[in-house]
Design an enzyme around this catalytic site. Sequence first.
Site, PDB file in Angstrom:
ATOM      1  N   GLU A  48       0.979  -1.079  -0.011  1.00 14.78           N
ATOM      2  CA  GLU A  48      -0.054   0.069  -0.087  1.00 14.78           C
ATOM      3  C   GLU A  48       0.800   1.362   0.056  1.00 14.78           C
ATOM      4  OE1 GLU A  48      -3.792   1.486   2.023  1.00 14.78           O
ATOM      5  OE2 GLU A  48      -3.120  -0.703   2.982  1.00 14.78           O
ATOM      6  N   ASP A  74       7.844   5.435  -8.471  1.00 14.25           N
ATOM      7  CA  ASP A  74       6.687   5.776  -8.053  1.00 14.25           C
ATOM      8  C   ASP A  74       6.643   7.365  -8.999  1.00 14.25           C
ATOM      9  OD1 ASP A  74       4.000   5.858  -7.262  1.00 14.25           O
ATOM     10  OD2 ASP A  74       4.139   7.153  -5.437  1.00 14.25           O
ATOM     11  N   ARG A  76       9.908   9.260 -16.807  1.00 16.47           N
ATOM     12  CA  ARG A  76      10.482   7.830 -16.439  1.00 16.47           C
ATOM     13  C   ARG A  76      11.580   7.610 -17.114  1.00 16.47           C
ATOM     14  NH1 ARG A  76       6.259   5.570 -17.706  1.00 16.47           N
ATOM     15  NH2 ARG A  76       5.075   6.249 -16.065  1.00 16.47           N
ATOM     16  N   TYR A 109      -2.491  10.155 -18.086  1.00 15.64           N
ATOM     17  CA  TYR A 109      -2.974  11.466 -18.572  1.00 15.64           C
ATOM     18  C   TYR A 109      -2.334  11.864 -19.750  1.00 15.64           C
ATOM     19  CZ  TYR A 109      -4.334  11.554 -13.500  1.00 15.64           C
ATOM     20  OH  TYR A 109      -4.706  11.467 -12.322  1.00 15.64           O
ATOM     21  N   ASP A 110      -1.786  11.155 -20.541  1.00 16.94           N
ATOM     22  CA  ASP A 110      -0.999  11.360 -21.704  1.00 16.94           C
ATOM     23  C   ASP A 110      -1.888  12.137 -22.806  1.00 16.94           C
ATOM     24  OD1 ASP A 110       1.353  10.392 -21.158  1.00 16.94           O
ATOM     25  OD2 ASP A 110       0.936   8.449 -22.103  1.00 16.94           O
ATOM     26  N   LYS A 124       8.283   9.252 -26.881  1.00  9.01           N
ATOM     27  CA  LYS A 124       8.095   9.473 -25.371  1.00  9.01           C
ATOM     28  C   LYS A 124       9.030   8.382 -24.567  1.00  9.01           C
ATOM     29  CE  LYS A 124       4.715   8.691 -21.731  1.00  9.01           C
ATOM     30  NZ  LYS A 124       3.635   7.806 -21.212  1.00  9.01           N
TER      31      LYS A 124
END
Length: 242
Positions: free
Chosen positions: A55, A89, A211, A184-185, A205
């Site tokens: 979590e 993350d 990333r 959200y691209d 990309k």
Amino acid sequence: MNPQHSRPDRPLSINVVLATCNTDKVRELQPMLDKVSPLLRVWSLNDLSLRPEIEETEPTLEGNARLKAEAVFSLVESRFSWLIVLADDTGLEVDYLEGAPGVRSARFAPVPEGSSPTYEENVTHLMKLMSGCIKRTARFRTIIAMKGRVPTSEGKAASIEETAEGRIDGSITSERIGKGGFGYDPVFMPKGMNLTFAQISMEEKNRISHRALAVAEAAGRIRDILVRYGISSTETETGTLP
Ligand code: ITT
């Protein structure tokens, strides 16, 4: 069984464990890590038949990446002598929303308890909150946390704890544009470009994204670690990174 006997590593390999089951992420990371050194053996959680439920409870991307790296390190450290766990993350930070959705990027839109919003629902929620707003600057940020244990030249174990970061600045468009990408691209337009992330090829990309930048920095850090501890003696031996 003595865990030493079941260890799948050879004495001189450094096992890099990617704390993800997401095959897209593995496909993106593997080739960059392969360039770092032939001593690296890359494993995903799928390869190790693990599917831990971790979590993400921390308030920052850094905190969540570290939390994942530590949890996976504890799970796999008995399997390998020498290892580095990589956990990432990512969040979209919108200035008008004071950095939101940030760590909550995957869980942004309100949905009934126990379910998770879809990419579509998250984007719709963002569009609603930003309707008519002039200030639309935003950025994607990825943090990769590394936790590991590598051999020193004296044969001792050294602990590794590092983080790498990648970010790309841009803005949120007022409507969805483009069909590619994910998340959200369709509403993120990188600074200096007239296209959203959903309008450019995956190759493009993966060359410029948050990333990709974080992965390149993480790969560079691993190369430095191998050199620092005399595991690979020269930069030539550890390859050239982009
Ligand atoms: P993990 O299980 O690997 O943690 P995740 O979906 O939480 O998967 P991330 O932390 O990488 O993945 O990203 C959180 C959210 O941010 C993700 O669900 C997307 O909505 C969004 N996101 C991340 N990277 C993105 C990208 O390159 N383009 C568009 N949206 C992205």
